[in-house]
Design a protein around this motif. Structure first.
Motif, short mmCIF file in Angstrom:
data_model
loop_
_atom_site.label_atom_id
_atom_site.label_comp_id
_atom_site.label_asym_id
_atom_site.label_seq_id
_atom_site.Cartn_x
_atom_site.Cartn_y
_atom_site.Cartn_z
N ILE A 56 0.77 -1.16 0.11
CA ILE A 56 -0.10 -0.13 -0.08
C ILE A 56 0.84 1.24 0.10
CG2 ILE A 56 -1.89 -1.13 1.24
CD1 ILE A 56 -1.05 0.19 3.62
N GLN A 57 2.01 1.24 -0.44
CA GLN A 57 3.06 2.39 -0.19
C GLN A 57 2.84 3.32 -1.52
OE1 GLN A 57 4.10 -0.87 -0.99
NE2 GLN A 57 5.69 -0.69 -2.36
N THR A 58 2.07 2.78 -2.70
CA THR A 58 1.70 3.80 -3.71
C THR A 58 0.27 4.37 -3.36
OG1 THR A 58 3.22 2.49 -5.20
CG2 THR A 58 1.43 4.03 -6.14
N VAL A 59 0.30 5.57 -3.33
CA VAL A 59 -0.95 6.39 -3.17
C VAL A 59 -1.55 6.55 -4.50
CG1 VAL A 59 -2.39 8.20 -2.36
CG2 VAL A 59 -0.44 7.18 -1.05
N TYR A 60 -3.00 5.95 -4.89
CA TYR A 60 -3.37 6.13 -6.31
C TYR A 60 -4.46 7.51 -6.25
CZ TYR A 60 -1.25 1.91 -7.52
OH TYR A 60 -0.18 1.06 -7.89
N ALA A 61 -5.00 7.75 -5.17
CA ALA A 61 -5.83 8.86 -5.11
C ALA A 61 -5.24 10.02 -4.39
CB ALA A 61 -7.17 8.39 -4.35
N MET A 101 0.31 1.87 -22.14
CA MET A 101 1.70 2.07 -22.76
C MET A 101 2.15 3.35 -22.11
SD MET A 101 2.35 -0.62 -24.35
CE MET A 101 3.93 -0.10 -24.93
N GLY A 102 1.43 4.12 -21.12
CA GLY A 102 1.72 5.18 -20.59
C GLY A 102 1.61 5.49 -19.32
N TYR A 103 1.94 6.57 -18.82
CA TYR A 103 1.77 6.74 -17.35
C TYR A 103 0.90 8.30 -17.33
CZ TYR A 103 5.29 3.55 -15.95
OH TYR A 103 6.12 2.47 -15.92
N HIS A 104 -0.26 8.24 -16.43
CA HIS A 104 -1.17 9.30 -16.55
C HIS A 104 -1.54 9.75 -15.10
CE1 HIS A 104 -1.48 8.19 -20.93
NE2 HIS A 104 -1.42 6.96 -20.50
N THR A 105 -1.91 11.01 -14.89
CA THR A 105 -2.53 11.50 -13.84
C THR A 105 -3.73 12.28 -14.50
OG1 THR A 105 -0.94 13.28 -13.83
CG2 THR A 105 -0.45 11.46 -12.42
N LYS A 106 -4.60 12.57 -13.43
CA LYS A 106 -5.72 13.49 -13.59
C LYS A 106 -5.30 15.02 -14.06
CE LYS A 106 -9.79 13.14 -11.42
NZ LYS A 106 -10.64 13.08 -10.59
N SER A 107 -5.84 15.51 -14.87
CA SER A 107 -5.54 16.80 -15.31
C SER A 107 -5.88 18.05 -14.23
CB SER A 107 -6.09 17.29 -16.59
OG SER A 107 -7.57 17.14 -16.42
N SER A 139 -4.11 18.47 -11.39
CA SER A 139 -3.12 18.67 -10.64
C SER A 139 -3.45 17.94 -9.23
CB SER A 139 -2.87 20.20 -10.65
OG SER A 139 -2.67 20.67 -11.83
N SER A 140 -4.05 17.20 -9.05
CA SER A 140 -4.31 16.58 -7.81
C SER A 140 -3.47 15.30 -7.82
CB SER A 140 -5.84 15.99 -7.76
OG SER A 140 -5.67 14.77 -8.69
N GLY A 141 -2.81 14.99 -8.75
CA GLY A 141 -1.80 13.66 -8.71
C GLY A 141 -2.34 12.36 -8.72
N THR A 142 -3.79 12.51 -8.81
CA THR A 142 -4.62 11.01 -8.87
C THR A 142 -4.11 10.34 -10.19
OG1 THR A 142 -6.32 11.98 -7.47
CG2 THR A 142 -6.72 10.05 -8.98
N LEU A 143 -3.65 9.12 -9.94
CA LEU A 143 -3.30 8.28 -11.06
C LEU A 143 -4.46 7.57 -11.65
CD1 LEU A 143 -0.52 6.22 -9.44
CD2 LEU A 143 0.14 8.11 -10.83
N CYS A 144 -4.22 7.52 -13.09
CA CYS A 144 -5.33 7.02 -13.85
C CYS A 144 -4.75 6.53 -15.14
CB CYS A 144 -6.45 8.20 -14.18
SG CYS A 144 -5.35 9.88 -15.06
N GLY A 145 -5.78 6.19 -16.13
CA GLY A 145 -5.24 5.52 -17.22
C GLY A 145 -6.46 5.08 -18.13
N PRO A 146 -6.30 4.24 -19.17
CA PRO A 146 -7.42 3.94 -20.21
C PRO A 146 -8.17 2.78 -19.49
CG PRO A 146 -5.23 3.02 -20.72
CD PRO A 146 -5.08 3.98 -19.62
#
Length: 393
Positions: free
Chosen positions: A144-149, A358-364, A366-373
């Motif tokens: 749980i070390q990676t924070v996704y939200a 094929m890429g790394y994405h975050t919400k636009s 600027s919250s840093g929330t990780l996302c993707g297709p």
């Protein structure tokens, strides 16, 4: 003395009957799964440290366990509570457990929320053990070390098979920190019975539409993370494996995300570090097959991360056996989907069907929330050998 013995037996029977009654559960939150039913204050120290193993209703604790209130501080840090006003923090070598009455032989997915506090490399060990013994326990680690939200905490899932009608669910923090209070905060425990779909005449894949999966709490806007797992473990996403070292995929619903088909889908939130995979054991060497799938934009404002060199959009690579194809998704974070297709000749059995972002994405925002297709509505069917390819053989 005979009367006293009968009274003792009757009291014991009533206690056991009550325990079984309150432990029998259906899909949804566990009894006091959000810890809003407070502990016995006589079994607390310093206002937050739990000292009695049965202080928290429906739970048994051991080690350094704290009862956390929303807004509680630790130094300069404000501790977040995922649901309601209370949660539990597991310090050094702490664990919390609950007995539940289940259907023997059925598969279950446990959902809960967790947030990291001051330790960097936090891992929770999940274990289920039959209360009566006779079967080995099932266990697995959740990194749980990676924070996704951006909220600071995420919802996780873990699955198991009920080897007995009465099981103990154990959550253990095996970490050792200088400060014993540096441990994860956990909350919002729920459970769901799984019904793993079988392949059909129209689809050789199991659960290709992803409708079968872990419990998603009503009103939850963030989805549920499905962690990597060993091949011998039960998947919270029946039919599918998450292949990664420590990263995850996210199970999302149509109430809060754009889902290409039905009510559920999978969001690839970890880039090339995580693959969504299923092995198909019914393919025949030399035979031709068609893999079709939908990939889309979750309508959550997803954009390429600053370290991602591609000028825009998202890409999903799909592979089956030795063949692969890449599909572009460029809907600007506002939803939409497209259909991908791959025809291939099987090299034998099993055939691995794999999806990777094929890429790394975050919400636009600027919250840093990780996302993707998003991947959804996957099917695999046999097809006649194409005429043009027969001419080349």
């Amino acid at each position: 003395m005979a009367i006293d013995a009968r009274r003792t037996a009757l009291v014991a029977l009533l206690v056991c009957s009550a325990a079984v009654a309150v432990s029998a559960i259906s899909d949804g939150p566990l009894p006091n799964g959000n810890f809003e039913d407070p502990p016995n204050q006589s079994q607390m120290r310093g206002g937050s440290v739990v000292t009695g193993e049965h202080a928290i209703p429906f739970w048994k604790t051991s080690g350094f366990v704290e009862y956390i209130c929303s807004g509680q501080t630790q130094g300069d840090m404000i501790l977040t509570v995922p649901e309601g006003a209370h949660a539990v923090r597991l310090g050094n070598d702490a664990c919390i457990q609950q007995q539940v009455s289940l259907t023997r032989g059925m598969y279950y997915a446990l959902t809960f929320s967790a947030s990291r506090t001051c330790a960097q490399d936090e891992v929770l060990n999940m274990t289920t053990v039959p209360v009566s013994g006779g079967y080995p326990g099932q266990s697995g680690d959740l990194p749980i070390q990676t924070v996704y939200a951006s909220s600071g905490w995420d919802s996780y899932s873990w699955a198991f098979k009920a080897e007995a009608g009465l099981m103990t669910i154990i959550i253990h923090n095996s970490g050792q920190q200088e400060d014993p209070a540096c441990g994860p905060i956990i909350d919002a425990f729920a459970i769901r019975k799984l019904y793993p779909p079988e392949p059909t005449q129209n689809n050789m894949l199991r659960n290709g539409d992803f409708e079968e999966g872990p419990y998603i709490p009503a009103g939850s806007p963030w989805g549920v993370l499905v962690p990597p797992m060993d091949e011998d473990h039960v998947s919270p996403l029946p039919g599918w494996m998450i292949m990664s070292y420590k990263k995850v995929v996210k199970y999302v619903d149509s109430g809060h995300f754009a889902v290409p088909h039905g009510a559920r889908a999978v969001e690839l939130v970890s880039g090339v570090e995580t693959a969504l995979m299923q092995e198909v054991y019914t393919t025949v060497e030399g035979s031709w097959y068609r893999l079709e799938f939908s990939v889309g934009d979750a309508a959550n404002g997803c954009a390429p991360s600053s370290d991602y060199s591609s000028p825009g959009g998202m890409k999903v690579k799909a592979s089956a056996g030795m063949d692969d194809t890449t599909v572009d998704i460029n809907f600007g974070g506002s939803g939409g989907c497209t259909r991908g297709k791959l025809e291939f000749k099987a090299k034998g059995s099993p055939t691995r069907v794999v999806f990777v972002s094929m890429g790394y994405h975050t919400k636009s925002d600027s919250s840093g929330t990780l996302c993707g297709p998003v991947v959804d509505d996957v099917s695999l069917v046999p097809i006649p050998q194409p005429y043009s390819r027969r001419l080349l053989l």
